[in-house]
Scaffold this motif. Structure first.
Motif, PDB file in Angstrom:
ATOM      1  N   ALA A   1       0.832  -1.203   0.000  1.00 29.84           N
ATOM      2  CA  ALA A   1       0.000   0.000   0.000  1.00 29.84           C
ATOM      3  C   ALA A   1       0.871   1.258   0.000  1.00 29.84           C
ATOM      4  O   ALA A   1       0.562   2.249  -0.690  1.00 29.84           O
ATOM      5  N   THR A   2       1.987   1.215   0.741  1.00 28.07           N
ATOM      6  CA  THR A   2       2.911   2.357   0.775  1.00 28.07           C
ATOM      7  C   THR A   2       3.550   2.578  -0.580  1.00 28.07           C
ATOM      8  O   THR A   2       3.718   3.731  -1.019  1.00 28.07           O
ATOM      9  N   PHE A   3       3.924   1.499  -1.270  1.00 22.11           N
ATOM     10  CA  PHE A   3       4.497   1.629  -2.619  1.00 22.11           C
ATOM     11  C   PHE A   3       3.500   2.307  -3.564  1.00 22.11           C
ATOM     12  O   PHE A   3       3.874   3.159  -4.379  1.00 22.11           O
ATOM     13  N   TYR A   4       2.216   1.914  -3.461  1.00 19.76           N
ATOM     14  CA  TYR A   4       1.188   2.555  -4.283  1.00 19.76           C
ATOM     15  C   TYR A   4       1.137   4.057  -4.003  1.00 19.76           C
ATOM     16  O   TYR A   4       1.060   4.882  -4.920  1.00 19.76           O
TER      17      TYR A   4
ATOM     18  N   GLN B   1      -2.782 -11.546  -5.877  1.00 19.73           N
ATOM     19  CA  GLN B   1      -3.124 -10.139  -6.074  1.00 19.73           C
ATOM     20  C   GLN B   1      -2.730  -9.687  -7.478  1.00 19.73           C
ATOM     21  O   GLN B   1      -3.456  -8.922  -8.117  1.00 19.73           O
ATOM     22  N   VAL B   2      -1.587 -10.172  -7.958  1.00 19.48           N
ATOM     23  CA  VAL B   2      -1.197  -9.887  -9.344  1.00 19.48           C
ATOM     24  C   VAL B   2      -2.249 -10.427 -10.307  1.00 19.48           C
ATOM     25  O   VAL B   2      -2.641  -9.770 -11.269  1.00 19.48           O
ATOM     26  N   SER B   3      -2.748 -11.639 -10.020  1.00 16.98           N
ATOM     27  CA  SER B   3      -3.732 -12.255 -10.913  1.00 16.98           C
ATOM     28  C   SER B   3      -5.041 -11.470 -10.940  1.00 16.98           C
ATOM     29  O   SER B   3      -5.751 -11.475 -11.945  1.00 16.98           O
TER      30      SER B   3
ATOM     31  N   ILE C   1       0.605  -3.387 -11.579  1.00 17.00           N
ATOM     32  CA  ILE C   1       1.075  -4.770 -11.650  1.00 17.00           C
ATOM     33  C   ILE C   1       2.591  -4.811 -11.477  1.00 17.00           C
ATOM     34  O   ILE C   1       3.137  -5.681 -10.780  1.00 17.00           O
ATOM     35  N   ALA C   2       3.293  -3.842 -12.088  1.00 15.58           N
ATOM     36  CA  ALA C   2       4.751  -3.776 -11.942  1.00 15.58           C
ATOM     37  C   ALA C   2       5.138  -3.557 -10.480  1.00 15.58           C
ATOM     38  O   ALA C   2       6.094  -4.168  -9.978  1.00 15.58           O
ATOM     39  N   ILE C   3       4.400  -2.708  -9.768  1.00 17.81           N
ATOM     40  CA  ILE C   3       4.658  -2.473  -8.337  1.00 17.81           C
ATOM     41  C   ILE C   3       4.418  -3.758  -7.546  1.00 17.81           C
ATOM     42  O   ILE C   3       5.192  -4.114  -6.646  1.00 17.81           O
ATOM     43  N   GLN C   4       3.346  -4.487  -7.873  1.00 13.35           N
ATOM     44  CA  GLN C   4       3.057  -5.751  -7.193  1.00 13.35           C
ATOM     45  C   GLN C   4       4.186  -6.749  -7.391  1.00 13.35           C
ATOM     46  O   GLN C   4       4.605  -7.436  -6.443  1.00 13.35           O
ATOM     47  N   LEU C   5       4.683  -6.859  -8.612  1.00 16.36           N
ATOM     48  CA  LEU C   5       5.768  -7.808  -8.902  1.00 16.36           C
ATOM     49  C   LEU C   5       7.044  -7.403  -8.168  1.00 16.36           C
ATOM     50  O   LEU C   5       7.804  -8.270  -7.704  1.00 16.36           O
ATOM     51  N   PHE C   6       7.287  -6.092  -8.054  1.00 14.43           N
ATOM     52  CA  PHE C   6       8.460  -5.612  -7.314  1.00 14.43           C
ATOM     53  C   PHE C   6       8.351  -5.995  -5.836  1.00 14.43           C
ATOM     54  O   PHE C   6       9.304  -6.500  -5.231  1.00 14.43           O
ATOM     55  N   ALA C   7       7.162  -5.776  -5.253  1.00  8.61           N
ATOM     56  CA  ALA C   7       6.943  -6.134  -3.846  1.00  8.61           C
ATOM     57  C   ALA C   7       7.057  -7.645  -3.649  1.00  8.61           C
ATOM     58  O   ALA C   7       7.632  -8.117  -2.653  1.00  8.61           O
ATOM     59  N   LEU C   8       6.521  -8.421  -4.591  1.00  5.15           N
ATOM     60  CA  LEU C   8       6.617  -9.880  -4.523  1.00  5.15           C
ATOM     61  C   LEU C   8       8.074 -10.328  -4.550  1.00  5.15           C
ATOM     62  O   LEU C   8       8.483 -11.220  -3.797  1.00  5.15           O
TER      63      LEU C   8
END
Length: 425
Positions: free
Chosen positions: A173-176, A362-364, A398-405
């Motif tokens: 959430a912070t990254f967003y 979450q990515v999906s 999606i790119a942010i999610q993959l980075f966090a993952l």
């Protein structure tokens, strides 16, 4: 895979395949094996938590509490660059901590937040991405039903999963928020300021709006506090949450026969889907294991010579591909009984893997071609917003999610420090 492409519901595909292979492999005497596997699934006590949390989310969505919660966030983030979008994400975190249901959050934010951002002149892609990404935080912020189902199928403590997901969920959430703030600072036209008259709201009106936050936040504190404090199990806390939301709606004078019936209907529909998919997946995985499939996969992977991290990366790749065209419930119930024993034999923590799974799902939720978040938003978005525009808007998120993952994948302590600290390890 072939039967899924024909359009037959996943629950019936898995059940049919399970029965056909049971008959072919074991004969008619093998059918009781399928029924016993199904019985062990539906007999899990923790399953009761799912309808409780779904009902809690339904009551929250249909009462005015969620809307008041969103309005109150405006007082927190109004003066920031991209303040309304940031406020939407903060509200999404609060909503996720109360309900754990994703579809309802996206629809709610699509009805409340999206029109306001578009009215203020926000960049359409930024507004769309904020609503979908914020609404999807329900997979990560406890009480996440994704983690409850994972804990059920992987025989992992749901309390530990809830503790482990706090830091990754808030980190995401912070990254967003950082992304939105940076975009709106570099290009102020992306997120115009809130009109001054809205910021200069009288103190009495501000206090009135803040009062709307007290009850839902109190419910969230009670539910999560009772789980983390060891006062109640997840199932008991879910029941407390339903009672808390219902009493809160009653205090606000919003309880009606329509509120009760529509909430119960949505709960029945959602839980019916989960249980049917669970029945089919339990039967299929049971037959697969009896045929030796799990031992074959384990021996193939463990004897491949690949490092544990490479094996985990392969699993993540499989989950991402499955997430492009399958629902998370089916993915969890079909793959986790196979993947988690391998993770344990590799000496890795299944709690950490559960957080990776939740982040992957979450990515999906955002990924084309079947990202549910896009379809949820499309159902309430203005007519001129197309599905292709929604999916394009989701790409940065999606790119942010993959980075966090990736961070949680290579630095497991991000997820595991809190459960270890609580246990005093």
């Amino acid at each position: 895979m072939v039967l899924i492409l024909t359009g037959i519901p996943l629950a019936f595909v898995t059940g049919l395949i399970a029965i056909l292979f049971t008959m072919a492999w074991f004969g008619t005497m093998g059918v009781p094996l399928v029924s016993s596997r199904i019985y062990s699934f539906v007999n899990e006590y923790v399953l009761v938590a799912i309808p409780m949390f779904v009902l809690m989310a339904s009551l929250l969505d249909r009462s005015g509490m969620a809307r008041d919660l969103y309005d109150a966030m405006r007082l927190v983030a109004g003066r920031l660059k991209g303040g309304v979008a940031i406020q939407t994400l903060v509200a999404a975190v609060f909503l996720a901590s109360i309900s754990g249901i994703i579809g309802g959050e996206i629809v709610l934010l699509g009805l409340i937040a999206l029109p306001q951002m578009l009215r203020l002149g926000y960049n359409r892609a930024l507004a769309i991405g904020t609503v979908c990404a914020g609404g999807s935080l329900g997979t990560m912020i406890p009480p996440s039903i994704v983690l409850i189902v994972y804990g059920l199928t992987a025989s992992v403590s749901i309390g530990d999963l809830f503790l482990a997901t706090v830091t990754p969920g808030l980190m995401l959430a912070t990254f967003y928020i950082i992304y939105i703030y940076t975009r709106c600072t570099l290009d102020p036209s992306m997120g115009p300021s809130v009109p001054q008259e809205e910021l200069d709201m009288p103190l009495a009106e501000k206090l009135s709006k803040m009062k709307g936050v007290i009850l839902p936040v109190g419910v969230a504190f009670t539910v999560l506090g009772s789980i983390y404090g060891g006062v109640a199990s997840v199932t008991e806390a879910a029941a407390m949450g339903v009672l808390g939301v219902f009493v809160s709606a009653w205090i606000r004078g919003e309880v009606s026969w329509e509120l009760i019936t529509t909430s119960l209907k949505q709960t029945l529909e959602t839980c019916g889907m989960i249980i049917w998919i669970g029945l089919g997946a339990a039967a299929l995985v049971g037959v697969y294991n009896l045929m030796g499939g799990n031992r074959f996969i384990e021996s193939t992977i463990l004897n491949s010579g690949a490092s544990p991290m490479v094996i985990v990366l392969i699993m993540m790749g499989i989950l991402i591909v499955l997430g492009l065209f399958m629902d998370w419930i089916g993915i969890a119930l079909l793959t986790m009984p196979i993947f988690v024993p391998i993770i344990v034999k590799l000496g890795m923590d299944p709690v950490w893997f559960g957080i990776l799974f939740a982040m992957n799902m979450q990515v999906s939720y955002l990924s084309p071609p079947f990202g549910p978040a896009a379809f949820y938003l499309k159902s309430v978005a203005p007519q001129d917003i197309s599905l292709s525009e929604i999916f394009r808007a989701l790409l940065p998120f999606i790119a942010i999610q993959l980075f966090a993952l990736t961070l949680v994948l290579f630095f497991p302590e991000i997820a595991l420090w809190l459960p270890e600290w609580v246990k005093g390890d």
